[in-house]
Write an enzyme that holds these catalytic residues in place. Structure first.
Site, PDB file in Angstrom:
ATOM      1  N   CYS A 133       0.998  -1.110  -0.049  1.00 56.00           N
ATOM      2  CA  CYS A 133       0.103   0.111  -0.041  1.00 56.00           C
ATOM      3  C   CYS A 133       0.917   1.272   0.043  1.00 56.00           C
ATOM      4  O   CYS A 133       1.654   1.637   0.975  1.00 56.00           O
ATOM      5  CB  CYS A 133      -0.861  -0.115   1.305  1.00 56.00           C
ATOM      6  N   CYS A 136      -0.340   4.130   2.749  1.00 55.74           N
ATOM      7  CA  CYS A 136      -0.402   3.722   4.178  1.00 55.74           C
ATOM      8  C   CYS A 136      -0.148   2.242   4.426  1.00 55.74           C
ATOM      9  O   CYS A 136       0.877   1.884   4.324  1.00 55.74           O
ATOM     10  CB  CYS A 136      -1.629   4.335   4.750  1.00 55.74           C
ATOM     11  N   SER A 137      -1.106   1.659   4.931  1.00 56.03           N
ATOM     12  CA  SER A 137      -0.884   0.296   5.210  1.00 56.03           C
ATOM     13  C   SER A 137      -2.211  -0.662   5.042  1.00 56.03           C
ATOM     14  O   SER A 137      -2.505  -1.642   5.694  1.00 56.03           O
ATOM     15  CB  SER A 137      -0.594  -0.067   6.586  1.00 56.03           C
ATOM     16  N   CYS A 138      -2.892  -0.407   3.798  1.00 59.02           N
ATOM     17  CA  CYS A 138      -4.165  -1.043   3.601  1.00 59.02           C
ATOM     18  C   CYS A 138      -3.645  -2.636   3.525  1.00 59.02           C
ATOM     19  O   CYS A 138      -2.665  -2.867   2.727  1.00 59.02           O
ATOM     20  CB  CYS A 138      -4.804  -0.528   2.287  1.00 59.02           C
TER      21      CYS A 138
HETATM   22 FE    FE Z   1      -3.417   1.977   2.634  1.00 55.49          FE
END
Ligand code: FE
Length: 241
Positions: A133, A136-138
């Site tokens: 991602c 961010c951190s999906c």
């Molecule tokens: Fe994300």
């Protein structure tokens, strides 16, 4: 190779960014996509509660860290591993999984937050897939649990797109030049899971034993499924990009 809903125009409020990056893809543009995080309100609330509970001596921080680690490396990814093992042993299931991953994964009862729109991408001798991602951190919680720290790092998020082969090399995966590397950018809307190749020498193994060979890293695309002779995949070595 399928392009995935790639928008060439950039509407900064509603940019549909469910696309994948070729390594020659121009990545200099502004994503401007509509993520709900970070930091989300629930995340902030959890952090606040954790601080309070630790401060009041109700829980200790080390125990919490151990719990999080368990969800990152062992408990969470077991769901994804079962999905992969089923796809390896049941051609009909594999077809369903590649056609509509959300529905096929829901057959196991794995659904809910951060897994509402799943896409499974299949590794083959000619193609490797890598999930990131960039913003961010999906991450697909129902099948992989919590994302590891390195997945959320700026280094991984940028290098996975700029130099996917270099990232794979850091994780111990040498990709021959003739093998294509596809990078999939997870979003608030679409979460990807890699279907790794079934390792050789596993013809005799049942689904449960096969699932034991599938670690988190293989399903993010930075690793391969383990061979039967190798250490179990429940707690894959932590490699940082
Ligand atoms: Fe994300």
């Amino acid at each position: 190779m399928s392009e995935h809903d790639h928008d060439d125009h950039h509407d900064h409020d509603h940019h549909d960014h469910g696309h994948h990056h070729d390594h020659d893809h121009d990545h200099g543009h502004d994503h401007g996509h509509d993520h709900q995080h970070p930091p989300s309100e629930p995340a902030l609330r959890v952090k606040a509660l954790e601080s309070l509970l630790v401060e009041k001596g109700v829980v200790d921080a080390a125990a919490l860290d151990a719990l999080v680690d368990a969800y990152e490396t062992r408990i969470g990814p077991r769901n994804g591993a079962r999905v992969v093992a089923k796809a390896w042993t049941d051609p009909d299931y594999r077809r369903r999984l590649l056609a509509d991953a959300t529905a096929a994964i829901a057959e196991f009862g794995y659904s809910g937050a951060q897994g509402e729109h799943m896409v499974v991408v299949e590794n083959t001798p000619a193609v490797r897939n890598l999930v990131v991602c960039t913003l961010c951190s999906c991450y697909p919680w129902p099948v992989l649990g919590l994302p590891p720290v390195w997945y959320k790092s700026a280094a991984y998020r940028s290098r996975a797109v700029i130099d996917p082969r270099g990232v794979l090399a850091d994780f111990g995966v040498a990709v021959p030049p003739e093998v294509e590397v596809r990078v999939w950018d997870s979003t608030a809307e679409i979460r990807y899971l890699v279907l790794p190749e079934r390792p050789p020498g596993t013809e005799h193994l049942n689904e449960e034993a096969l699932a034991g060979l599938v670690g988190r890293n293989a399903m993010i695309g930075v690793g391969d499924a383990a061979r039967p002779s190798e250490a179990p995949a429940e707690a894959p070595a932590e490699v940082r990009p």
